[in-house]
Design a protein around this motif. Structure first.
Motif, PDB file in Angstrom:
ATOM      1  N   ALA A 103       0.839  -1.205   0.000  1.00  0.00           N
ATOM      2  CA  ALA A 103       0.000   0.000   0.000  1.00  0.00           C
ATOM      3  C   ALA A 103       0.873   1.254   0.000  1.00  0.00           C
ATOM      4  O   ALA A 103       0.556   2.249  -0.661  1.00  0.00           O
ATOM      5  N   ARG A 106       2.053   2.661  -3.238  1.00  0.00           N
ATOM      6  CA  ARG A 106       1.047   3.285  -4.105  1.00  0.00           C
ATOM      7  C   ARG A 106       0.556   4.640  -3.594  1.00  0.00           C
ATOM      8  O   ARG A 106      -0.149   5.331  -4.315  1.00  0.00           O
ATOM      9  N   VAL A 107       0.890   4.997  -2.357  1.00  0.00           N
ATOM     10  CA  VAL A 107       0.355   6.248  -1.816  1.00  0.00           C
ATOM     11  C   VAL A 107       0.938   7.441  -2.559  1.00  0.00           C
ATOM     12  O   VAL A 107       2.078   7.404  -3.018  1.00  0.00           O
ATOM     13  N   GLU A 125      -8.107   2.120  -0.877  1.00  0.00           N
ATOM     14  CA  GLU A 125      -7.358   3.064  -1.705  1.00  0.00           C
ATOM     15  C   GLU A 125      -8.130   4.350  -1.984  1.00  0.00           C
ATOM     16  O   GLU A 125      -7.567   5.444  -1.988  1.00  0.00           O
ATOM     17  N   GLN A 128      -7.970   6.584   0.962  1.00  0.00           N
ATOM     18  CA  GLN A 128      -6.644   7.193   1.049  1.00  0.00           C
ATOM     19  C   GLN A 128      -6.559   8.418   0.151  1.00  0.00           C
ATOM     20  O   GLN A 128      -6.023   9.457   0.545  1.00  0.00           O
ATOM     21  N   LYS A 129      -7.111   8.311  -1.064  1.00  0.00           N
ATOM     22  CA  LYS A 129      -7.064   9.422  -2.018  1.00  0.00           C
ATOM     23  C   LYS A 129      -7.863  10.618  -1.518  1.00  0.00           C
ATOM     24  O   LYS A 129      -7.509  11.765  -1.770  1.00  0.00           O
TER      25      LYS A 129
END
Length: 200
Positions: A103, A106-107, A125, A128-129
């Motif tokens: 993870a 990909r952040v 995800e 998170q965005k």
């Protein structure tokens, strides 16, 4: 006198080969072009007349919001990102699982203290965005986690470069504490991201 007809098949073959090469080049540029990622929050940098471009590779970025919240964006290289995360985990006594490491690759940017990072990495995800930090990464005289992110990144690769993007309304004491922290680790060369004067 016999008339010689020009051979056209060679021309057709050459044109086909040229089209193939052009298509391959186009595909290569599409696949290798790095598009600018949007900011994690709306940041309007101060203007300047400088036209220097940022380097494309090995670039860390620190974003400072109008409220003085710090985000850290590691370099794009996934393997090196994991090494940075491992370094921070060792420094702060936090162990990250393999899914959390995946993870982390990909952040877009980190905007939480290390104590909250595991919880953040376990969010879906999309969440998170959409995440907007209220606290950000600590950066003051007693807690310099932001500088630790920079220092542990440089431990992975001392050739990393740093760019800082602050909002034009960010209070100077916030940015000053960052500059002082970078001075303390003897990291004195970095870029300040600005917008070109006369452009919105």
């Amino acid at each position: 006198m016999a008339r010689i007809k020009p051979k056209r098949h060679g021309v057709v073959t050459d044109m086909t080969a040229m089209c193939d090469v052009a298509f391959l080049l186009l595909t290569f540029f599409i696949l290798t072009t790095q598009f600018k990622k949007p900011d994690v929050e709306q940041i309007k940098p101060p203007s300047s007349i400088s036209e220097k471009l940022l380097p494309d590779a090995s670039l860390m970025t620190i974003n400072v919001t109008p409220n003085g919240v710090f985000y850290f964006q590691p370099v794009e290289n996934a393997g090196e990102r994991v090494q940075v995360l491992d370094n921070m985990g060792k420094k702060y006594g936090v162990t990250f699982t393999q899914p959390e490491k995946v993870a982390f690759t990909r952040v877009q940017a980190i905007g939480v203290p290390i104590s909250q990072l595991k919880s953040y990495l376990n969010l879906p995800e999309e969440k998170q965005k959409d995440f907007k930090a209220t606290e950000g990464i600590p950066m003051d005289s007693t807690n310099k986690q932001l500088i630790d992110w920079v220092q542990q990144s440089l431990a992975v690769n001392p050739n990393y470069k740093l760019a800082i993007k602050g909002d034009v309304t960010t209070k100077y004491p916030k940015v000053k504490s960052l500059f002082e922290g970078l001075r303390d680790i003897d990291f004195l060369k970095f870029w300040l991201i600005t917008s070109q004067e006369g452009k919105p």
